[in-house]
Design an enzyme around this catalytic site. Structure first.
Site, mmCIF file in Angstrom:
data_model
loop_
_atom_site.group_PDB
_atom_site.id
_atom_site.type_symbol
_atom_site.label_atom_id
_atom_site.label_comp_id
_atom_site.label_asym_id
_atom_site.label_seq_id
_atom_site.Cartn_x
_atom_site.Cartn_y
_atom_site.Cartn_z
ATOM 1 N N GLY A 1 -3.532 7.049 -11.105
ATOM 2 C CA GLY A 1 -2.355 6.200 -11.316
ATOM 3 C C GLY A 1 -1.227 6.972 -11.986
ATOM 4 N N ASN B 1 2.509 -0.602 -25.750
ATOM 5 C CA ASN B 1 3.446 0.493 -25.478
ATOM 6 C C ASN B 1 3.101 1.679 -26.383
ATOM 7 O OD1 ASN B 1 5.813 2.121 -25.054
ATOM 8 N ND2 ASN B 1 6.767 0.284 -24.216
ATOM 9 N N HIS C 1 11.461 -3.117 -15.525
ATOM 10 C CA HIS C 1 10.428 -2.165 -15.097
ATOM 11 C C HIS C 1 10.528 -1.887 -13.605
ATOM 12 C CE1 HIS C 1 8.607 -3.102 -19.002
ATOM 13 N NE2 HIS C 1 7.913 -1.996 -18.841
ATOM 14 N N LYS D 1 5.025 -2.966 -10.881
ATOM 15 C CA LYS D 1 4.333 -3.539 -12.036
ATOM 16 C C LYS D 1 3.692 -4.880 -11.682
ATOM 17 C CE LYS D 1 4.907 -4.405 -16.970
ATOM 18 N NZ LYS D 1 3.580 -3.790 -17.240
ATOM 19 N N GLY E 1 3.808 -6.247 -21.365
ATOM 20 C CA GLY E 1 3.053 -6.300 -22.623
ATOM 21 C C GLY E 1 3.967 -6.046 -23.817
HETATM 22 N N1 NAD Z 1 0.775 1.035 -22.965
HETATM 23 C C1 NAD Z 1 1.718 1.762 -22.393
HETATM 24 O O1 NAD Z 1 2.488 2.499 -23.050
HETATM 25 C C2 NAD Z 1 1.869 1.708 -20.901
HETATM 26 C C3 NAD Z 1 2.784 2.514 -20.232
HETATM 27 C C4 NAD Z 1 2.834 2.452 -18.847
HETATM 28 C C5 NAD Z 1 1.973 1.593 -18.173
HETATM 29 N N2 NAD Z 1 1.125 0.810 -18.864
HETATM 30 C C6 NAD Z 1 0.152 -0.055 -18.219
HETATM 31 O O2 NAD Z 1 -0.895 0.780 -17.737
HETATM 32 C C7 NAD Z 1 -1.469 0.220 -16.556
HETATM 33 C C8 NAD Z 1 -1.411 1.256 -15.444
HETATM 34 O O3 NAD Z 1 -0.062 1.523 -15.121
HETATM 35 P P1 NAD Z 1 0.332 2.557 -13.971
HETATM 36 O O4 NAD Z 1 1.801 2.499 -13.834
HETATM 37 O O5 NAD Z 1 -0.347 3.844 -14.212
HETATM 38 O O6 NAD Z 1 -0.334 1.818 -12.708
HETATM 39 P P2 NAD Z 1 -0.844 2.470 -11.338
HETATM 40 O O7 NAD Z 1 -0.905 1.354 -10.349
HETATM 41 O O8 NAD Z 1 -0.039 3.676 -11.011
HETATM 42 O O9 NAD Z 1 -2.320 2.960 -11.695
HETATM 43 C C9 NAD Z 1 -3.392 2.098 -11.868
HETATM 44 C C10 NAD Z 1 -4.636 2.842 -11.405
HETATM 45 O O10 NAD Z 1 -5.755 2.022 -11.679
HETATM 46 C C11 NAD Z 1 -6.695 2.257 -10.657
HETATM 47 N N3 NAD Z 1 -7.634 1.152 -10.560
HETATM 48 C C12 NAD Z 1 -7.426 -0.101 -10.101
HETATM 49 N N4 NAD Z 1 -8.564 -0.805 -10.113
HETATM 50 C C13 NAD Z 1 -9.518 0.036 -10.610
HETATM 51 C C14 NAD Z 1 -10.918 -0.088 -10.836
HETATM 52 N N5 NAD Z 1 -11.568 -1.224 -10.567
HETATM 53 N N6 NAD Z 1 -11.573 0.969 -11.349
HETATM 54 C C15 NAD Z 1 -10.935 2.100 -11.629
HETATM 55 N N7 NAD Z 1 -9.613 2.300 -11.400
HETATM 56 C C16 NAD Z 1 -8.930 1.278 -10.891
HETATM 57 C C17 NAD Z 1 -5.866 2.395 -9.388
HETATM 58 O O11 NAD Z 1 -6.570 3.164 -8.447
HETATM 59 C C18 NAD Z 1 -4.639 3.136 -9.896
HETATM 60 O O12 NAD Z 1 -4.781 4.527 -9.673
HETATM 61 C C19 NAD Z 1 -0.668 -1.048 -16.283
HETATM 62 O O13 NAD Z 1 -1.344 -2.154 -16.843
HETATM 63 C C20 NAD Z 1 0.638 -0.834 -17.042
HETATM 64 O O14 NAD Z 1 1.253 -2.037 -17.444
HETATM 65 C C21 NAD Z 1 1.058 0.857 -20.209
HETATM 66 O O1 LIG Z 2 4.989 0.721 -16.297
HETATM 67 C C1 LIG Z 2 4.433 -0.223 -16.885
HETATM 68 O O2 LIG Z 2 3.745 -1.075 -16.306
HETATM 69 C C2 LIG Z 2 4.596 -0.341 -18.361
HETATM 70 N N1 LIG Z 2 3.929 -1.282 -18.971
HETATM 71 C C3 LIG Z 2 3.911 -1.495 -20.364
HETATM 72 C C4 LIG Z 2 4.276 -2.940 -20.672
HETATM 73 O O3 LIG Z 2 3.849 -3.846 -19.932
HETATM 74 O O4 LIG Z 2 4.931 -3.182 -21.673
HETATM 75 C C5 LIG Z 2 4.654 -0.488 -21.184
HETATM 76 C C6 LIG Z 2 5.779 0.158 -20.492
HETATM 77 C C7 LIG Z 2 5.433 0.620 -19.081
#
Ligand code: NAD
Ligand SMILES: O=C(O)C1=N[C@H](C(=O)O)CCC1
Length: 267
Positions: free
Chosen positions: A14, A128, A156, A160, A166
């Site tokens: 991802g 985040n 975003h 998403k 979140g």
């Molecule tokens: N906390 C933070 O700072 C932050 C920042 C960015 C994104 N996020 C969150 O992180 C998560 C991922 O975001 P992303 O942009 O990388 O998404 P993405 O869609 O690019 O990646 C998600 C990955 O999860 C994998 N996946 C799905 N189901 C699965 C399973 N059952 N087993 C294993 N892998 C599985 C998919 O193959 C994919 O590669 C989201 O929930 C997003 O909101 C959080």
């Molecule tokens: O790319 C996303 O998805 C992100 N998710 C987080 C959120 O839901 O706040 C943090 C920022 C990127």
């Protein structure tokens, strides 16, 4: 020498997961021991991720992974349903989860908190990981004491899955601690198109924008008589989140309960 921390990354292909794999591979006392993907069971990471040369095993089943591999920490960056299941399973197996995945319900958070406590294990759920976003949330919480009328606009990329983000939910929760609960806007206001006023969290409005070209952005707008205040944070790439992931992995080894939000561990 610092002890080596053995790590499993879930979601390695991802947008966030591939950055997390790079972080683990490039950090001296971190060791990648396996990855969890939704396909390619039994293959090697290097065969499914062009940016890695790692020969660690790909698992599709978290239980099989944690039974076969000796892991200290699971970094989860997947989807809301999978992230919840992975966090619960990791705790059950005595592995500490660092969770960036967003979209968990209040009930799920409460359940994971009790499980972490029962197991005496650290668990970090961080909506985040970007330090600037944490500051924006903290500054918003401070400002809301003086500006109780506030609307949150999060923006975003259009892939998403969860809305509001979140970060927006966490910002609203933090503001709620300082802001007297009240409804905002005119008491007789009416939406002529459903959703025009956004989501309602304790009277505050949250607006979610999804567009190609965006990464992760949030504006918190405060209004009072004759003035407004705008606090804004922008992440232009996913590397912006990695220092937060690193500090979470380093900190989690000395925690024995669930921490929701990085503001609790950044000193
Ligand atoms: N906390 C933070 O700072 C932050 C920042 C960015 C994104 N996020 C969150 O992180 C998560 C991922 O975001 P992303 O942009 O990388 O998404 P993405 O869609 O690019 O990646 C998600 C990955 O999860 C994998 N996946 C799905 N189901 C699965 C399973 N059952 N087993 C294993 N892998 C599985 C998919 O193959 C994919 O590669 C989201 O929930 C997003 O909101 C959080
Ligand atoms: O790319 C996303 O998805 C992100 N998710 C987080 C959120 O839901 O706040 C943090 C920022 C990127």
């Amino acid at each position: 020498m610092t002890d080596v921390i053995k790590i499993v990354v879930a979601g390695p292909r991802g947008r966030m997961g591939r950055e997390a794999v790079k972080l683990v591979e490039d950090t001296e006392n971190f060791q990648l021991v396996a990855v969890i993907d939704h396909k390619h069971n039994g293959m090697k990471l290097a065969d499914i991720l062009e940016t890695s040369k790692s020969q660690v095993m790909v698992y599709t089943d978290i239980e099989e992974c944690l039974q076969n591999e000796q892991a200290d920490v699971l970094i989860d960056l997947t989807t809301p349903e999978t992230g919840y299941l992975h966090t619960k399973t990791a705790l059950t197996y005595g592995v500490r989860p660092v969770v960036g995945t967003t979209g968990f319900s209040q009930e799920e958070l409460i359940e994971l908190k009790s499980l972490a406590e029962a197991k005496g294990l650290g668990c970090i759920i961080a909506p985040n990981f970007a330090i600037g976003a944490i500051l924006m949330m903290k500054f918003s919480q401070m400002a809301s004491k003086y500006f109780p009328d506030v609307e949150i606009m999060e923006m975003h990329h259009d892939q998403k899955l969860d809305a509001p983000s979140g970060t927006a939910v966490k910002t609203a929760e933090m503001i709620k601690e300082n802001r007297p609960s009240h409804r905002q806007g005119h008491e007789d206001e009416k939406e002529t198109i459903e959703g025009a006023r956004g989501a309602n969290y304790d009277g505050m409005r949250i607006h979610s924008v999804r567009l190609p070209g965006l990464v992760a952005h949030q504006q918190v707008l405060f209004g009072a008589e004759g003035q407004t205040l705008t606090l804004r944070h922008d992440s232009y790439n996913r590397a912006s989140f990695m220092s937060g992931v690193k500090v979470s992995v380093e900190t989690i080894m000395s925690l024995d309960s669930l921490v929701y939000g990085l503001e609790h561990i950044l000193v």
